[in-house]
Design a protein around this motif. Structure first.
Motif, PDB file in Angstrom:
ATOM      1  N   SER A   1       6.846  18.761   6.659  1.00 48.10           N
ATOM      2  CA  SER A   1       7.440  18.511   5.354  1.00 48.10           C
ATOM      3  C   SER A   1       6.297  18.277   4.383  1.00 48.10           C
ATOM      4  O   SER A   1       5.247  17.765   4.758  1.00 48.10           O
ATOM      5  CB  SER A   1       8.346  17.279   5.378  1.00 48.10           C
ATOM      6  N   TYR A   2       6.523  18.623   3.140  1.00 46.30           N
ATOM      7  CA  TYR A   2       5.502  18.497   2.108  1.00 46.30           C
ATOM      8  C   TYR A   2       5.990  17.472   1.093  1.00 46.30           C
ATOM      9  O   TYR A   2       7.059  17.630   0.505  1.00 46.30           O
ATOM     10  CB  TYR A   2       5.235  19.860   1.469  1.00 46.30           C
TER      11      TYR A   2
ATOM     12  N   ASP B   1      12.826  24.947  -2.911  1.00 45.06           N
ATOM     13  CA  ASP B   1      11.521  25.260  -2.346  1.00 45.06           C
ATOM     14  C   ASP B   1      11.366  26.768  -2.143  1.00 45.06           C
ATOM     15  O   ASP B   1      12.310  27.535  -2.353  1.00 45.06           O
ATOM     16  CB  ASP B   1      11.232  24.455  -1.080  1.00 45.06           C
TER      17      ASP B   1
ATOM     18  N   LEU C   1       9.754  18.649   0.589  1.00 47.11           N
ATOM     19  CA  LEU C   1      10.135  20.053   0.658  1.00 47.11           C
ATOM     20  C   LEU C   1       9.814  20.593   2.044  1.00 47.11           C
ATOM     21  O   LEU C   1       8.925  20.072   2.724  1.00 47.11           O
ATOM     22  CB  LEU C   1       9.380  20.888  -0.375  1.00 47.11           C
ATOM     23  N   GLN C   2      10.489  21.655   2.426  1.00 47.85           N
ATOM     24  CA  GLN C   2      10.189  22.326   3.688  1.00 47.85           C
ATOM     25  C   GLN C   2       9.070  23.350   3.527  1.00 47.85           C
ATOM     26  O   GLN C   2       8.564  23.874   4.508  1.00 47.85           O
ATOM     27  CB  GLN C   2      11.441  23.003   4.238  1.00 47.85           C
ATOM     28  N   ALA C   3       8.693  23.649   2.286  1.00 51.55           N
ATOM     29  CA  ALA C   3       7.621  24.598   1.987  1.00 51.55           C
ATOM     30  C   ALA C   3       6.624  23.918   1.051  1.00 51.55           C
ATOM     31  O   ALA C   3       6.972  22.958   0.358  1.00 51.55           O
ATOM     32  CB  ALA C   3       8.200  25.845   1.320  1.00 51.55           C
TER      33      ALA C   3
ATOM     34  N   GLY D   1       7.470  24.697  -4.607  1.00 51.52           N
ATOM     35  CA  GLY D   1       8.859  24.587  -5.028  1.00 51.52           C
ATOM     36  C   GLY D   1       8.940  24.185  -6.484  1.00 51.52           C
ATOM     37  O   GLY D   1       7.962  24.271  -7.232  1.00 51.52           O
TER      38      GLY D   1
ATOM     39  N   ASN E   1       3.479  22.139  -6.242  1.00 55.55           N
ATOM     40  CA  ASN E   1       2.548  23.033  -5.552  1.00 55.55           C
ATOM     41  C   ASN E   1       1.510  22.225  -4.788  1.00 55.55           C
ATOM     42  O   ASN E   1       0.818  21.401  -5.366  1.00 55.55           O
ATOM     43  CB  ASN E   1       1.785  23.923  -6.547  1.00 55.55           C
TER      44      ASN E   1
END
Length: 128
Positions: free
Chosen positions: A28-29, A56, A90-92, A95, A122
């Motif tokens: 996770s981010y 995201d 986020l999962q990426a 986003g 970012n």
């Protein structure tokens, strides 16, 4: 920093990448953001509720709605500001967030919406 004024209410947003977390081998981010709400109108206003769309790069969208912000419903006199900080996962590593605040004008007892401008999330390592 992004900014937008809607009906005399100025929203300013600054954000940053806080790092990665791993849970069950899934990264996770983490991102934080600080928002300043400035009442540039001539009316007393209260922030009643909020709605966020958090998107995201994997096209996962989460909608968050609730009363106030971080547990309060601030009342702003003309010229006053309210600043708060919060965050999201986020999962990426890339986003964006966007949303709106529902406000009440104390003079007219009418509700109105203030746009929270879209801001990008970012992680620096993901931006080549």
């Amino acid at each position: 920093m992004v900014q937008q004024i809607t009906k005399g209410i100025k929203i300013s947003v600054a954000n940053r990448f806080e790092g990665m977390l791993e849970d069950n081998s899934r990264p996770s981010y983490a991102f934080s953001y600080t928002i300043t709400i400035e009442n540039q109108s001539k009316f007393i206003v209260q922030l009643v509720s909020r709605r966020w769309d958090i998107i995201d790069a994997l096209n996962v969208t989460e909608t968050v709605e609730g009363d106030g912000v971080i547990g309060i419903q601030p009342i702003l006199q003309p010229g006053e500001t309210h600043t708060y900080s919060s965050g999201c996962l986020l999962q990426a590593p890339v986003g964006a967030m966007q949303g709106a605040y529902k406000m009440m004008n104390f003079d007219t007892a009418e509700y109105f919406y203030v746009t929270i401008p879209t801001f990008k999330l970012n992680a620096a390592f993901a931006m080549n």
